[in-house]
Design a protein around this motif. Structure first.
Motif, mmCIF file in Angstrom:
data_model
loop_
_atom_site.group_PDB
_atom_site.id
_atom_site.type_symbol
_atom_site.label_atom_id
_atom_site.label_comp_id
_atom_site.label_asym_id
_atom_site.label_seq_id
_atom_site.Cartn_x
_atom_site.Cartn_y
_atom_site.Cartn_z
ATOM 1 N N ARG A 195 0.840 -1.184 0.000
ATOM 2 C CA ARG A 195 0.000 0.000 0.000
ATOM 3 C C ARG A 195 0.886 1.249 0.000
ATOM 4 O O ARG A 195 1.820 1.354 0.771
ATOM 5 C CB ARG A 195 -0.919 0.026 1.211
ATOM 6 C CG ARG A 195 -1.897 1.205 1.213
ATOM 7 C CD ARG A 195 -2.890 1.083 2.354
ATOM 8 N NE ARG A 195 -3.771 -0.063 2.182
ATOM 9 C CZ ARG A 195 -3.974 -1.001 3.101
ATOM 10 N NH1 ARG A 195 -3.359 -0.933 4.265
ATOM 11 N NH2 ARG A 195 -4.794 -2.007 2.844
ATOM 12 N N GLY A 229 -5.795 3.682 4.268
ATOM 13 C CA GLY A 229 -6.200 2.676 3.298
ATOM 14 C C GLY A 229 -7.000 3.244 2.141
ATOM 15 O O GLY A 229 -7.518 2.496 1.321
ATOM 16 N N GLN A 266 -1.790 7.590 3.467
ATOM 17 C CA GLN A 266 -2.505 6.545 2.733
ATOM 18 C C GLN A 266 -2.325 5.187 3.401
ATOM 19 O O GLN A 266 -3.261 4.381 3.462
ATOM 20 C CB GLN A 266 -2.014 6.482 1.280
ATOM 21 C CG GLN A 266 -2.847 5.555 0.411
ATOM 22 C CD GLN A 266 -2.303 5.411 -0.989
ATOM 23 O OE1 GLN A 266 -1.134 5.732 -1.247
ATOM 24 N NE2 GLN A 266 -3.117 4.926 -1.901
ATOM 25 N N GLN A 267 -1.127 4.920 3.925
ATOM 26 C CA GLN A 267 -0.890 3.657 4.618
ATOM 27 C C GLN A 267 -1.757 3.551 5.869
ATOM 28 O O GLN A 267 -2.191 2.468 6.237
ATOM 29 C CB GLN A 267 0.591 3.524 4.975
ATOM 30 C CG GLN A 267 1.485 3.236 3.780
ATOM 31 C CD GLN A 267 2.955 3.212 4.132
ATOM 32 O OE1 GLN A 267 3.384 3.777 5.147
ATOM 33 N NE2 GLN A 267 3.755 2.572 3.309
#
Length: 277
Positions: free
Chosen positions: A49, A119, A115-116
């Motif tokens: 991710r 999600g 973003q990690q």
């Protein structure tokens, strides 16, 4: 004398950066999780991710580092009227090349970390960051990024080649197949990791908590450092050391290997063309 221009080194850096991050992205996911104190992803999708933004970030970062390193080399030689930079000159040039890339690396890593954590898809993450924090928030952790990138770039652009050249003069190492390359790469990678790990941890922690009103302890490099040491101990600054060490050692080989292979190929092709004409 190398005939490869700064612009060509920039293009080589773009390719090398994408290759490196595509291979080593899982180590980034593990390292960030350990530094933030959240669970390590346990799926391939979770480990990868943020690959898109990280690959998109590494392309301009390594482009700038390769291109600026070559440009600064040429500038140094003109200013000091010399064909040889020397040890201090090569390290200084690499430090400058690394520092210059922070303006691109800092915001890209901010987006990747968010973003990690969330999600969300990359476009949705961009919209969330802009609407929640504003356009300048991704520059949070910039000073720590400058410190990290300057030391990191000096490791793979200067220290590794200098060590390799020195080891080639040592019979015990030079007689081993690939000895100077392997030993210099591992040593430079480990040195770069240890020297840059605290700055990387501080940057990650600052970027993981972008709301400075809710988390004033992560407002600046100094406040973040003090908070981590006082509440969690100095050892926390080295959280995620081993996955990052593995990545950096591999990166030294990938980046230098890609650069050396392409530069040699370009120069050989040009020599062949010159001889033919």
């Amino acid at each position: 004398m190398s005939t490869v221009t700064p612009l060509e080194h920039t293009a080589i850096g773009a390719l090398a950066g994408v290759v490196e991050v595509s291979i080593m992205q899982p180590t980034v996911g593990i390292k960030n999780a350990l530094q933030e104190g959240r669970p390590v992803p346990r799926t391939i999708a979770g480990l990868y991710r943020g690959l898109g933004i990280n690959a998109g970030a590494m392309l301009p970062i390594t482009s700038v580092q390769f291109g600026m390193n070559r440009l600064l080399e040429q500038t140094y030689k003109r200013v000091y009227d010399t064909e040889q930079l020397g040890t201090s000159g090569r390290i200084g040039v690499a430090l400058g090349a690394g520092a210059s890339s922070a303006v691109l690396g800092c915001p890209a890593e901010f987006v990747m970390i968010q973003q990690q954590k969330s999600g969300r898809p990359l476009p949705a993450e961009f919209r969330h960051i802009l609407s929640t924090y504003g356009a300048l928030k991704p520059l949070k952790g910039f000073s720590a990024t400058v410190l990290r990138e300057s030391l990191y770039a000096s490791g793979y652009l200067a220290v590794a080649p200098l060590l390799r050249e020195a080891l080639q003069q040592q019979a015990v190492v030079a007689d081993l197949p690939g000895g100077p390359l392997i030993v210099s790469g591992v040593a430079a990678g480990l040195l770069a990791t240890v020297c840059t790990q605290p700055a990387d941890t501080i940057k990650t922690r600052m970027q993981a908590f972008p709301d400075t009103a809710a988390h004033p302890q992560y407002r600046s490099l100094l406040s973040t450092t003090q908070h981590i040491i006082q509440t969690e101990g100095v050892g926390t600054l080295f959280a995620g050391l081993w996955p990052r060490a593995f990545r950096i050692v591999c990166a030294v080989f990938i980046l230098n290997g890609t650069r050396n292979t392409i530069v040699e190929a370009v120069q050989t092709q040009r020599v062949g063309v010159a001889q033919a004409t």
